[in-house]
Design a protein around this motif. Structure first.
Motif, PDB file in Angstrom:
ATOM      1  N   ASP A  31       1.027  -1.081  -0.117  1.00 46.02           N
ATOM      2  CA  ASP A  31       0.118   0.050   0.053  1.00 46.02           C
ATOM      3  C   ASP A  31       0.921   1.271  -0.031  1.00 46.02           C
ATOM      4  N   ASP A  32       1.760   1.291   0.802  1.00 38.50           N
ATOM      5  CA  ASP A  32       2.722   2.629   1.112  1.00 38.50           C
ATOM      6  C   ASP A  32       3.377   2.928  -0.083  1.00 38.50           C
ATOM      7  N   ARG A  33       3.957   1.883  -0.858  1.00 43.74           N
ATOM      8  CA  ARG A  33       4.696   2.281  -2.007  1.00 43.74           C
ATOM      9  C   ARG A  33       3.644   2.519  -3.042  1.00 43.74           C
ATOM     10  N   VAL A  34       2.614   1.958  -3.263  1.00 34.93           N
ATOM     11  CA  VAL A  34       1.463   2.371  -4.232  1.00 34.93           C
ATOM     12  C   VAL A  34       1.019   3.808  -4.021  1.00 34.93           C
ATOM     13  N   VAL A  35       0.882   4.172  -2.893  1.00 34.62           N
ATOM     14  CA  VAL A  35       0.387   5.635  -2.543  1.00 34.62           C
ATOM     15  C   VAL A  35       1.484   6.573  -3.034  1.00 34.62           C
ATOM     16  N   ASP A  36       2.855   6.200  -2.477  1.00 34.28           N
ATOM     17  CA  ASP A  36       4.026   7.083  -3.033  1.00 34.28           C
ATOM     18  C   ASP A  36       3.981   7.406  -4.447  1.00 34.28           C
ATOM     19  N   CYS A  59     -10.242   0.314  -1.001  1.00 34.48           N
ATOM     20  CA  CYS A  59     -10.200   1.645  -1.110  1.00 34.48           C
ATOM     21  C   CYS A  59      -9.760   2.136   0.333  1.00 34.48           C
ATOM     22  N   ASP A  60      -9.261   1.541   1.390  1.00 35.49           N
ATOM     23  CA  ASP A  60      -9.083   2.086   2.489  1.00 35.49           C
ATOM     24  C   ASP A  60      -7.732   2.451   2.762  1.00 35.49           C
ATOM     25  N   PHE A  61      -6.888   2.353   1.871  1.00 34.71           N
ATOM     26  CA  PHE A  61      -5.411   2.561   1.986  1.00 34.71           C
ATOM     27  C   PHE A  61      -5.024   4.002   1.356  1.00 34.71           C
ATOM     28  N   ASP A  87     -19.058  -1.411   2.477  1.00 33.28           N
ATOM     29  CA  ASP A  87     -18.732  -0.842   4.000  1.00 33.28           C
ATOM     30  C   ASP A  87     -17.162  -0.234   3.959  1.00 33.28           C
ATOM     31  N   GLU A  88     -16.327  -0.639   3.314  1.00 31.59           N
ATOM     32  CA  GLU A  88     -14.877  -0.147   3.266  1.00 31.59           C
ATOM     33  C   GLU A  88     -14.992   1.482   2.943  1.00 31.59           C
ATOM     34  N   ALA A  89     -15.813   1.565   1.773  1.00 32.23           N
ATOM     35  CA  ALA A  89     -15.968   2.915   1.318  1.00 32.23           C
ATOM     36  C   ALA A  89     -16.511   3.907   2.147  1.00 32.23           C
ATOM     37  N   ARG A  90     -17.475   3.248   2.599  1.00 31.18           N
ATOM     38  CA  ARG A  90     -18.459   4.438   3.617  1.00 31.18           C
ATOM     39  C   ARG A  90     -17.445   4.602   4.870  1.00 31.18           C
ATOM     40  N   ASP A  91     -16.551   3.591   5.260  1.00 33.84           N
ATOM     41  CA  ASP A  91     -15.770   3.641   6.568  1.00 33.84           C
ATOM     42  C   ASP A  91     -14.792   4.757   6.306  1.00 33.84           C
ATOM     43  N   SER A  92     -14.415   4.874   4.902  1.00 28.47           N
ATOM     44  CA  SER A  92     -13.026   5.441   4.631  1.00 28.47           C
ATOM     45  C   SER A  92     -13.459   7.196   4.089  1.00 28.47           C
TER      46      SER A  92
END
Ligand code: DAT
Length: 176
Positions: free
Chosen positions: A63-68, A86-88, A135-140
């Motif tokens: 996740d971290d490298r994808v976001v970077d 989608c939560d990261f 649910d993940e989208a609504r939480d994020s």
């Protein structure tokens, strides 16, 4: 007033594998000129993985490298992002989030056609039954930017495209 996103809005298309994300997102990209970003494709090309998920039988995203990797493009705007999670992603990246939903029997056939079987097929169908990604989208993200879209038929695909195109046009008016 200078736009916070000079290249346009950032749109997230998410949902269980097989619900039609890449079909919708790539068509949307062609019709709007926004850039299509398949996170799975990016991760494969750049080797942004960290281990293997035995149950889902797929590599685990780093996740971290994808976001970077995505940060610079996302900060400019103008992206249609496709991923089955989608939560990261940083919440600030997206102006709107669409969660595609498909009836179980239709999804089952699509995934079987894709060659999924056994545990992998079962886990993905369960993911849809339990509306895990919704649910993940609504939480994020803020609830008002998260929209569920039915994705069972070609007519629904067209309706979804029209709806998103209308939203993009409205977004552009709001920027001027
Ligand atoms: P995803 O990117 O979510 O894994 P996809 O875009 O590859 O899904 O679509 C899976 C299959 O379903 C593919 O053969 C195209 C088809 N499909 C997608 N959206 C559809 C829709 N609204 N109606 C009928 N078929 C659809």
């Amino acid at each position: 007033m200078a736009s916070r996103r000079p290249r346009g809005p950032n749109i997230l298309i998410t949902g269980t594998p097989g619900t039609g994300k890449s079909t919708l997102a790539s068509e949307l990209s062609q019709r709007t000129g926004l850039k299509y970003v398949s996170v799975s494709q990016l991760a494969t090309e750049m080797e942004l993985f960290d281990g293997y998920d035995e149950q889902l039988q797929c590599p685990i995203l780093d996740d971290d490298r994808v976001v970077d990797e995505m940060e610079e493009d996302m900060s400019q705007g103008g992206n249609v992002v496709d991923y089955h999670g989608c939560d990261f992603f940083p919440e600030r990246w997206f102006d709107i989030v669409f969660v595609l939903r498909t009836d179980n029997s239709i999804l089952y056939d699509r995934l079987q056609q894709r060659g999924y079987s056994g545990k992998k097929l079962e886990s993905n169908i369960q993911c849809e039954i339990f509306q895990t990604i919704l649910d993940e989208a609504r939480d994020s993200y803020k609830p008002e930017i998260v929209h569920e879209l039915p994705s069972n038929t070609p007519e629904q695909l067209e309706e979804n495209l029209e709806r998103i195109l209308a939203w993009v046009a409205q977004w552009q008016v709001g920027q001027s």
